[in-house]
Motif scaffolding. Structure first.
Motif, PDB file in Angstrom:
ATOM      1  N   GLU A  15      -5.848   7.679 -15.727  1.00  0.00           N
ATOM      2  CA  GLU A  15      -6.200   8.942 -15.090  1.00  0.00           C
ATOM      3  C   GLU A  15      -6.048   8.840 -13.571  1.00  0.00           C
ATOM      4  O   GLU A  15      -5.474   9.735 -12.936  1.00  0.00           O
ATOM      5  CB  GLU A  15      -7.641   9.330 -15.435  1.00  0.00           C
ATOM      6  N   VAL A  16      -6.560   7.769 -12.983  1.00  0.00           N
ATOM      7  CA  VAL A  16      -6.466   7.602 -11.537  1.00  0.00           C
ATOM      8  C   VAL A  16      -5.003   7.447 -11.112  1.00  0.00           C
ATOM      9  O   VAL A  16      -4.569   8.007 -10.101  1.00  0.00           O
ATOM     10  CB  VAL A  16      -7.295   6.390 -11.073  1.00  0.00           C
ATOM     11  N   HIS A  17      -4.242   6.687 -11.899  1.00  0.00           N
ATOM     12  CA  HIS A  17      -2.811   6.492 -11.634  1.00  0.00           C
ATOM     13  C   HIS A  17      -2.092   7.833 -11.564  1.00  0.00           C
ATOM     14  O   HIS A  17      -1.383   8.147 -10.596  1.00  0.00           O
ATOM     15  CB  HIS A  17      -2.215   5.612 -12.733  1.00  0.00           C
ATOM     16  N   ASP A  18      -2.270   8.661 -12.579  1.00  0.00           N
ATOM     17  CA  ASP A  18      -1.584   9.951 -12.635  1.00  0.00           C
ATOM     18  C   ASP A  18      -2.088  10.902 -11.550  1.00  0.00           C
ATOM     19  O   ASP A  18      -1.306  11.684 -10.979  1.00  0.00           O
ATOM     20  CB  ASP A  18      -1.768  10.587 -14.013  1.00  0.00           C
ATOM     21  N   TYR A  19      -3.377  10.824 -11.267  1.00  0.00           N
ATOM     22  CA  TYR A  19      -3.949  11.691 -10.239  1.00  0.00           C
ATOM     23  C   TYR A  19      -3.366  11.371  -8.867  1.00  0.00           C
ATOM     24  O   TYR A  19      -2.924  12.267  -8.134  1.00  0.00           O
ATOM     25  CB  TYR A  19      -5.467  11.543 -10.206  1.00  0.00           C
ATOM     26  N   LEU A  20      -3.319  10.087  -8.505  1.00  0.00           N
ATOM     27  CA  LEU A  20      -2.810   9.708  -7.191  1.00  0.00           C
ATOM     28  C   LEU A  20      -1.310   9.974  -7.071  1.00  0.00           C
ATOM     29  O   LEU A  20      -0.817  10.331  -5.997  1.00  0.00           O
ATOM     30  CB  LEU A  20      -3.124   8.243  -6.903  1.00  0.00           C
ATOM     31  N   ARG A  21      -0.587   9.813  -8.173  1.00  0.00           N
ATOM     32  CA  ARG A  21       0.840  10.154  -8.143  1.00  0.00           C
ATOM     33  C   ARG A  21       1.013  11.648  -7.876  1.00  0.00           C
ATOM     34  O   ARG A  21       1.872  12.049  -7.079  1.00  0.00           O
ATOM     35  CB  ARG A  21       1.514   9.777  -9.462  1.00  0.00           C
ATOM     36  N   GLU A  22       0.204  12.464  -8.508  1.00  0.00           N
ATOM     37  CA  GLU A  22       0.297  13.907  -8.297  1.00  0.00           C
ATOM     38  C   GLU A  22      -0.111  14.278  -6.870  1.00  0.00           C
ATOM     39  O   GLU A  22       0.494  15.163  -6.255  1.00  0.00           O
ATOM     40  CB  GLU A  22      -0.594  14.630  -9.306  1.00  0.00           C
ATOM     41  N   VAL A  23      -1.123  13.609  -6.343  1.00  0.00           N
ATOM     42  CA  VAL A  23      -1.537  13.842  -4.955  1.00  0.00           C
ATOM     43  C   VAL A  23      -0.371  13.576  -4.008  1.00  0.00           C
ATOM     44  O   VAL A  23      -0.125  14.332  -3.068  1.00  0.00           O
ATOM     45  CB  VAL A  23      -2.740  12.947  -4.585  1.00  0.00           C
ATOM     46  N   SER A  24       0.375  12.493  -4.272  1.00  0.00           N
ATOM     47  CA  SER A  24       1.495  12.127  -3.398  1.00  0.00           C
ATOM     48  C   SER A  24       2.647  13.114  -3.489  1.00  0.00           C
ATOM     49  O   SER A  24       3.480  13.181  -2.580  1.00  0.00           O
ATOM     50  CB  SER A  24       1.990  10.718  -3.737  1.00  0.00           C
ATOM     51  N   LEU A  25       2.705  13.873  -4.575  1.00  0.00           N
ATOM     52  CA  LEU A  25       3.806  14.800  -4.788  1.00  0.00           C
ATOM     53  C   LEU A  25       3.508  16.224  -4.342  1.00  0.00           C
ATOM     54  O   LEU A  25       4.358  16.879  -3.726  1.00  0.00           O
ATOM     55  CB  LEU A  25       4.186  14.829  -6.268  1.00  0.00           C
TER      56      LEU A  25
END
Length: 481
Positions: free
Chosen positions: A393-403
Motif C-alpha cells: 500500500e505504501v509503495h503504490d501510494y508513494l509512486r502515485e504521489v510522485s506521478l
C-alpha cells in the motif's frame, strides 16, 4: 527479419520521431514561454537520446514505458493552441487521456486539458525579473546554471550579477572556468566567454556582471542597471533577519537564503509551504538540503497515514565545511579528514521540520553521518504511523504521489534494484523514494530517500525564487480533467 532487426528498426523510428520533437519543444519554449515536461522532467534543450531515455524511465514509476509515438500527437496538438506561459506534462496528458472514456480526439482532449493556459485564461508574458547571486560557491554556481538554462525564453528570471570578494589576478577567468567545468556535474551546457575589461561573464548570451565587495552595504545595485531584484545569498554568513537585511540595498527587493534561517526568518520548502510566503515578505530561507529532502515525503505520509513520531538518519556526502586532511576545525569531528572517514555530526533538519510543517505535531529527531562521497546523500526516515498498513500500500501510494500529486516535482520514485548514490547526481527532485529499500511492518514505515544535496536542492531554491518573483507558471493538466 530477425528480432534484432525489428528492435533496431523500431529504435530508428522512435529516434526520428524524437528528433522531430526537438524543434516543436524549442519553439514552444522560446516563443510562448511553455516548458514541455514528461512526468515532471523537462524536455527543453534535450538531445534525441535524452528524450528517448526520459520516455523509457516512465516504466519505473508508471509501470509501463511511454513511447514517443504516444506523446508526439499531444505535442503536435499543443503547437496549434494559443498557449500562454505554462508547464505542460506530456506524461500526464497521455495518462489522463487513456483513462478518459468520452471518446474525444487527441486534439479535443488536449485543448480541454490545457484550457487554463489558453485564450483569455492565459497568463501574460512578463518582463524578466533581475536576480543577483551573493557568493559563487557550490550552490551559487549550480543556481547560476539553472537560471541561465531557464532564461532561454527571454522571460522569467534573469541572472544579472554575482557578488564575490576579490581573489587576485585573473579572478574572473577562474570563476568562469569553475562555472564552465564541474568535477561532479560535468560541463556547462552552452558557451561561456569572459569580458575582463567590463568584469562580465557572458553565458549563453546572458551578460552577468561580476561585482567585487567585502560587505553588502558597499553595493548600490542600481549603478549596474539592476532594479527590484531578488538576491540569493549563498554564503550562509548571515542567517537572521538583521544580518540578511544588510542585502536590502538600492536595486534589491527581496533576499533568499540558501541555508536554514534563524529566528523569525521563514524557512520555505517549495511544494509544502511556499504558498504561505506573504507578498510583502522581503527575507526568507530555503532551509537545508536535508530539510527539503525529508519534509515533502513526511507531509505525504502524514496526509495519508498520520505520523505519531519519527527519526531521520542522514548519510550525507562531505562538504566544503570539512577538512581534506586532519586539521583544526571549530567542530569536534569535522576537522578530521573528510575523504578518509565517516564523520558523525549534527543535523538541524529534524528541528526545521516544525517551521515547514507547523501542523505536524509528531516529534521528529535526527542525526547525521558524513561519508566519503562528494555528492548525493540518503535520508532514512523511520516513522511510527497512526494506523497499520502494508508495504504494498505504501509503495503504490508513494509512486502515485510522485506521478500525480502536488508534490510530484519534489518527490521522485525509483524501482531500480541496483540503484546507488551516483545514479542520482543531477536529479532535480528534492528526494527520490527507493522502492526496493522500503520497509513497512504494521504501523512502522522506513523510507529510504536519495537526494542530490547540491543540484536537487538548487532546483528547490530556484522554484522558491520563481514563486516569490511571480514567474512560477502553472502546470497542466491538473490531476483531474
Amino acid at each position: 527479419m530477425t528480432v534484432n532487426d525489428d528492435s533496431f528498426t523500431n529504435w530508428k523510428i522512435r529516434e526520428e520521431i524524437a528528433e522531430s520533437m526537438i524543434p516543436l519543444i524549442g519553439k514552444l519554449h522560446r516563443e510562448r514561454d511553455v516548458t514541455v515536461l514528461l512526468h515532471s522532467r523537462s524536455l527543453v534543450n534535450k538531445s534525441v537520446v535524452s528524450i528517448l531515455k526520459t520516455h523509457r524511465f516512465a516504466r519505473q514509476i508508471a509501470g509501463a514505458e511511454l513511447s514517443v509515438t504516444e506523446t508526439m500527437p499531444f505535442l503536435e496538438a499543443l503547437t496549434t493552441l494559443d498557449l500562454g506561459p505554462s508547464q505542460i506534462d506530456l506524461g500526464m496528458l497521455v495518462t489522463t487521456y487513456m483513462a478518459d472514456e468520452r471518446g474525444l480526439s487527441v486534439a479535443e482532449f488536449t485543448a480541454e486539458a490545457v484550457a487554463g493556459a489558453t485564450g483569455a485564461n492565459k497568463i501574460e508574458r512578463r518582463e524578466p525579473r533581475d536576480v543577483v547571486l551573493y557568493g559563487f560557491g557550490r550552490i551559487g554556481r549550480l543556481v547560476a546554471r539553472l537560471l541561465i538554462e531557464k532564461a532561454g525564453s527571454g522571460n522569467g528570471l534573469m541572472l544579472r550579477a554575482i557578488v564575490v570578494r576579490g581573489g587576485g589576478a585573473e579572478d574572473i577567468v577562474k570563476r568562469a572556468s569553475l562555472l564552465r567545468r564541474d568535477s561532479i556535474h560535468g560541463q556547462f551546457q552552452g558557451t561561456i566567454t569572459v569580458d575582463e575589461a567590463n568584469s562580465t561573464i557572458v553565458a549563453n548570451g546572458n551578460a552577468i556582471k561580476v561585482i567585487y565587495a567585502d560587505d553588502p552595504s558597499a553595493v548600490d545595485y542600481t549603478e549596474y542597471g539592476i532594479r527590484d531584484a531578488i538576491l540569493i545569498d549563498n554564503t550562509g554568513k548571515w542567517r537572521d533577519r538583521e544580518g540578511l537585511s544588510k542585502h536590502l540595498r538600492p536595486g534589491i527587493e527581496k533576499v533568499v537564503l540558501t541555508a536554514p534561517g534563524k529566528g523569525d526568518v521563514p524557512n520555505i520548502v517549495h511544494g509544502v509551504n511556499h504558498d504561505t510566503v506573504k507578498p510583502d515578505e522581503q527575507i526568507l530561507s530555503c532551509a537545508s538540503c536535508t530539510t527539503n529532502a525529508i519534509v515533502p515525503p513526511l507531509k505525504a505520509m502524514d496526509d495519508e497515514y498520520g505520523v505519531l513520531r519519527g527519526h531521520v538518519e542522514t548519510v550525507h556526502s562531505f562538504t566544503n565545511d570539512q577538512n581534506l586532511l586532519d586539521n583544526y576545525h571549530k567542530s569536534e569531528r569535522r576537522g578530521r579528514s573528510a575523504p578518509l572517514n565517516m564523520v558523525i555530526t549534527e543535523t538541524g533538519a529534524a528541528s526545521a521540520v516544525a517551521k515547514a510543517l507547523p501542523d505536524l505535531k509528531a516529534p521528529i529527531s535526527g542525526s547525521s553521518i558524513r561519508v566519503p562521497v562528494p555528492d548525493v546523500s540518503i535520508a532514512i526516515l523511520n516513522l511510527q504511523l497512526a494506523r497499520e498498513t502494508t508495504r504494498e500500500e505504501v509503495h503504490d501510494y508513494l509512486r502515485e504521489v510522485s506521478l500525480t500529486s502536488p508534490l510530484k516535482r519534489q518527490i521522485d520514485f525509483t524501482t531500480a534494484p541496483d540503484a546507488v548514490s551516483s545514479d542520482f547526481i543531477g536529479s532535480r527532485h528534492a528526494s527520490i523514494v527507493d522502492a526496493g529499500a522500503l520497509k513497512v511492518d504494521g504501523d512502522n514505515a522506513i523510507l529510504y530517500l536519495w537526494y542530490d544535496n547540491e543540484f536537487g536542492y538548487s532546483c528547490q531554491v530556484v522554484r522558491v525564487v520563481q514563486h516569490v518573483s511571480g514567474v512560477e507558471y502553472p502546470t497542466y493538466p491538473t490531476t483531474a480533467v
